[in-house]
Scaffold this active site. Structure first.
Site, PDB file in Angstrom:
ATOM      1  N   LYS A   1       0.810  -1.227   0.000  1.00 39.43           N
ATOM      2  CA  LYS A   1       0.000   0.000   0.000  1.00 39.43           C
ATOM      3  C   LYS A   1       0.837   1.268   0.000  1.00 39.43           C
ATOM      4  CE  LYS A   1      -0.656   0.224   5.036  1.00 39.43           C
ATOM      5  NZ  LYS A   1       0.251   1.318   5.367  1.00 39.43           N
TER       6      LYS A   1
ATOM      7  N   HIS B   1      45.102 -11.777  13.970  1.00 44.99           N
ATOM      8  CA  HIS B   1      45.648 -10.790  14.906  1.00 44.99           C
ATOM      9  C   HIS B   1      46.202  -9.611  14.130  1.00 44.99           C
ATOM     10  CE1 HIS B   1      47.791  -9.136  18.353  1.00 44.99           C
ATOM     11  NE2 HIS B   1      48.850  -9.002  17.556  1.00 44.99           N
TER      12      HIS B   1
END
Ligand code: FAD
Length: 465
Positions: A35, A445
């Site tokens: 809508k 790392h």
């Protein structure tokens, strides 16, 4: 006009468009009735605009503190009109993209209000597609939700806001109150505080962020306090009066709070207005949510419902997951129902919050002997480099007799970029992985994800750092 389809979907938000896309990908003839605008709450007044404006706030914060990196910028200024234009550009781009995707999959797009009738019919009116009746083997209701309001509060988009209006704001309030300390309220509190507003969060319950682990809530509360965001819990707001250019909020047993703007974030109600659920034999519960079983089947044969309109976590990715379950189910496949206790949660305030599965308390309440491990970002190299060390990662596991961790039950994070780090925790919990299994995984790392690796390793009884 009338037409017949394998599936008619009513509502084009994440639940509806995902059902349409996934159904069409499986070869079904799908019609989608919307809508307003494809993309729903999430794209137009939810996830995307909220996160986009939070990013504006993050850039402001970074620039304001750039001197700690040796970069002199002077005092940054916010241009909300430009920020809104950037937000809208992204929303428009994604809106266009959803439409193209649906068209590419040959989904019939219908502009108008859908209303259900008996025997899986949907009548459409009030939109550009005109009046028509659709019939289908299966109907999927995905009409979403709208903000709940408090009695006595009149939304004007100037002083009294819901999330809908706040996301289009161009004038920042000097003093703002946020009513509701849930995910949406805390994101707005964080955003407004970063952009210079003095913010108070008023929460009726004794704590903010229901569902999050206690350690996460404590850390977040401390971090908000450092940023001068006041969090008041156990507070009942009883009224809202115009006062000068702002509003006065009446608080039970306390002085009124005067602010320039109040944002009401007290949850969302399922949207089924004018949907004809009774005519279709679709039951709702006492909160207005459509009643469904674990495959999202309603009480009317062949009619399903997904997303915010059903009583499941109101999250776009839950709507996506439900849409997939529904399509598989109506195809006669045997999908695993969504496990609502183990969906990922991501909250984009600063610091961010992300979690999945049992908290320490809920695991104990469920009868588990619990082992937990907590690591803080203050010791993490990448977090120091980025300059964001407030936060922690907590892993909750089933405790073995020797005190080490067995199955991983929950992963809880608060800190920098944790919404992007939860993935491993989500997999561990949902794969029902154990501590020894996950402890073998290597974390690159230096990354912030090392904290998750460290927390799991510690639960083997031998920590590294
Ligand atoms: P909606 O997105 O509400 O879509 C429903 C659609 O149906 C709408 O387009 C509506 O126009 C249409 N419709 C309704 N009735 C009819 C009818 N009768 N006929 C035709 N069309 C109809 N979730 C997350 O996962 N992550 C986040 O970071 C996040 N942030 C959020 C921030 C805010 C401020 C808000 C408000 C929500 C946020 N959410 C977030 C929640 C998320 O937006 C919703 O869970 C999600 O949009 C639900 O999708 P849905 O398809 O069920 O409903």
């Amino acid at each position: 006009m009338s037409s017949s389809h394998d599936v008619v979907v009513v509502g084009g938000g994440p639940g509806g468009y995902a059902a349409a896309l996934y159904g069409a990908a499986a070869g079904l003839d799908v019609a989608l009735v919307e809508k307003q605008k494809l993309g729903g709450t999430c794209l137009h007044v939810g996830c995307i605009p909220a996160k986009e404006l939070l990013e504006t706030a993050a850039v402001y914060r970074t620039v304001a503190h750039a001197d700690q990196f040796g970069i002199a910028t002077g005092s940054p200024e916010v241009d909300m009109a430009a920020a809104q234009a950037r937000k809208q550009k992204i929303v428009d781009q994604l809106h266009n993209g959803v439409g193209k995707l649906l068209e590419g999959r040959k989904v019939t797009l219908i502009d108008g209000w859908g209303s259900l009738g008996p025997d899986r019919t949907v009548s459409v009116s009030g939109g550009e597609s005109g009046e028509m009746t659709l019939t289908a083997d299966h109907v999927i209701v995905a009409t979403g939700s709208v903000p709940r309001m408090l009695p006595g509060f009149e939304v004007d988009g100037q002083r009294v806001f819901t999330s809908d209006e706040l996301l289009s704001i161009t004038d920042l309030p000097e003093r703002a109150a946020i009513i509701g300390g849930g995910a949406i309220g805390l994101e707005f509190a964080s955003m407004l505080a970063d952009l210079g507003s003095e913010v108070t969060v008023l929460e009726a319950l004794p704590r903010i962020l229901l569902g999050a682990d206690d350690d996460v809530v404590k850390m977040l509360t401390r971090a908000f306090k450092k940023r001068k965001i006041e969090i008041r819990t156990g507070v009942a707001v009883t009224g809202c009066r115009h006062s000068g250019d702002g509003v006065a909020l009446d608080i039970d047993g306390d002085d009124p709070l005067n602010v320039d703007a109040v944002v009401v974030c007290v949850g969302r109600r399922p949207f089924t207005d004018g949907l004809g659920l009774d005519d279709a034999g679709v039951e709702t519960d006492d909160g207005g949510y459509v009643v469904v079983d674990e495959y999202c089947q309603t009480t009317s044969p062949g009619v399903y419902a997904v997303g915010d309109v059903v009583r499941t976590p109101q999250l776009a990715h839950v709507a996506f997951a439900e849409a997939i379950v529904v399509v598989k189910h109506l195809l006669g496949e045997s999908p695993a129902p969504v496990d609502y206790d183990r969906v990922p949660w991501a909250i984009y305030c600063h610091p961010e919050v992300a979690f999945v599965g049992h908290t320490e308390t809920s695991a104990q309440e469920a009868g588990f002997e619990v082992a937990t491990s907590v690591h803080r970002f203050i010791g993490n190299g990448r977090a120091m480099i980025v300059g964001e060390t407030d936060g922690l990662v907590k892993v909750v596991a089933d405790r073995n007799d020797d005190g080490t961790g067995g199955r991983i039950l929950g992963v809880h994070m608060v800190g920098p970029w944790v919404t992007e780090q939860l993935g491993q925790g989500y997999l561990a919990v949902n794969w029902e992985a154990t501590v020894p299994e996950v402890a073998e995984f290597i974390q690159p790392h230096p990354t912030m994800s090392e904290l998750f690796g460290e927390s799991v390793l510690a639960l083997t009884g031998r920590a590294l750092h």
